[in-house]
Design an enzyme around this catalytic site. Structure first.
Site, short mmCIF file in Angstrom:
data_model
loop_
_atom_site.label_atom_id
_atom_site.label_comp_id
_atom_site.label_asym_id
_atom_site.label_seq_id
_atom_site.Cartn_x
_atom_site.Cartn_y
_atom_site.Cartn_z
N HIS A 186 4.52 2.26 -7.93
CA HIS A 186 3.56 1.15 -7.91
C HIS A 186 2.62 1.24 -9.12
CE1 HIS A 186 4.19 1.54 -3.38
NE2 HIS A 186 4.45 0.26 -3.59
N LYS B 134 13.69 -1.34 -7.69
CA LYS B 134 14.37 -0.60 -6.61
C LYS B 134 14.80 -1.60 -5.53
CE LYS B 134 12.31 1.53 -3.25
NZ LYS B 134 12.87 0.99 -1.98
N SER C 24 7.83 4.37 -0.28
CA SER C 24 6.91 4.81 0.78
C SER C 24 7.70 5.39 1.95
CB SER C 24 6.07 3.62 1.26
OG SER C 24 5.35 3.12 0.17
N ARG C 25 8.91 4.92 2.14
CA ARG C 25 9.71 5.39 3.29
C ARG C 25 10.22 6.82 3.07
NH1 ARG C 25 10.79 -0.44 3.90
NH2 ARG C 25 9.97 -0.97 5.95
N GLY D 39 0.81 -1.22 0.00
CA GLY D 39 0.00 0.00 0.00
C GLY D 39 0.84 1.25 0.00
N MET E 219 11.55 6.50 -5.86
CA MET E 219 10.28 6.61 -5.13
C MET E 219 10.15 5.45 -4.15
SD MET E 219 7.39 8.38 -7.09
CE MET E 219 7.68 9.97 -7.82
#
Ligand code: PAF
Length: 283
Positions: free
Chosen positions: A37, A151, A188-189, A31, A186
């Site tokens: 994504h 990544k 989420s962290r 998510g 890119m």
């Protein structure tokens, strides 16, 4: 787009899709979907008929002192993004649905050879957690193909190996890293970073690029290059966890014979740990 929380309901829908002759692709995620994504979803959409995206923050791949609780959860925005990419089905299981007998009792998958170094060394148990959940998702969805971002290159190799070793009939697609204008991969962290830290963090990719350029220009003093790159990172206020020039297929340290090279790096910045890599072919 449908949302399914239960394995048995998802299976029912997949049976219908299959009976209509549709090919099925899975995009597993945790998510907090970003452009990286969405590229996976688009690539899957271009090549396959029925796209399942899973969102599951997998507790098994987080260490005790890691960011499981803090991991960004943005379900409504994620749903909206998936709808606009014409994803067919969101699989949104609970922890109980995936690990019904508890985490301790879960049968797990180990992938020897690729998991001991780098992120495996810094995050003990991490790849076992990833391999276990991905295998379970593969068994639930039984897709023709699955899409992963490059990544997390070590993760990609681990999943490719487990698919081969367990004779799973699933095509594994690795999709190129999506970057911000600064070059920052890119992730989420990146949400954990301040604006200033984001600018600093872009130094990791710059460092990988400059190291790659030196190799392409004929410098094969890999250990010296690694030491110099780590110093460069420190100068940019990035604390190196690891930085290694290796064989892109085996992740063994590169030798003068190696043609397909990957440079893998991980750095600490503030409370966050970021990873990135660059891959290229020498003639
Ligand atoms: O890359 C990720 O987001 C996760 O490791 C994955 C592959 C979804 C497994 O939880």
């Amino acid at each position: 787009m449908q949302t399914q929380k239960k394995i048995k309901d998802l299976r029912q829908i997949l049976r219908t899709a299959r009976s209509q002759g549709k090919s099925i692709a899975l995009v597993p995620t945790m998510g907090n979907l970003h452009e990286g994504h969405l590229q996976l979803i688009r690539q899957a959409r271009d090549r396959y008929d029925f796209i399942v995206c899973s969102i599951f923050v997998n507790p098994l791949q987080f260490g005790e002192n890691e960011d499981l609780d803090a991991y960004p959860r943005t379900l409504e925005a994620d749903r909206e993004s998936l709808r606009s990419e014409n994803c067919d089905c969101l699989f949104l299981p609970t922890i109980k649905e995936i690990y019904g007998n508890g985490l301790e009792q879960q049968t797990s998958i180990q992938v020897p050879g690729l998991t001991e170094k780098f992120c495996g060394n810094s995050r003990p148990g991490h790849f076992e957690g990833v391999a276990t959940v991905v295998t379970k998702l593969f068994n639930i969805v039984q897709p023709d193909a699955a899409f992963f971002g490059l990544k997390d290159y070590q993760q990609f190799l681990v999943i490719r190996k487990l698919t081969k070793d367990l004779a799973l009939d699933i095509a594994i697609h690795g999709i190129e890293t999506h970057r911000e204008k600064s070059g920052l991969a890119m992730s989420s962290r990146n949400n954990y970073l301040s604006q200033e830290q984001r600018e600093q963090a872009a130094g990791l990719y710059r460092c990988l690029q400059s190291c790659a350029k030196k190799i392409e220009q004929g410098n094969i003093e890999f250990q010296q290059l690694e030491q110099a790159a780590k110093k460069e990172l420190q100068k940019a206020s990035l604390e190196p966890d690891y930085l290694q020039i290796c064989d892109a297929d085996t992740l063994q340290a590169a030798s003068t014979e190696t043609r397909h090279i990957a440079i893998l790096g991980a750095v600490f910045i503030g409370k966050s740990r970021l990873i990135d890599n660059i891959r290229f072919q020498l003639s």
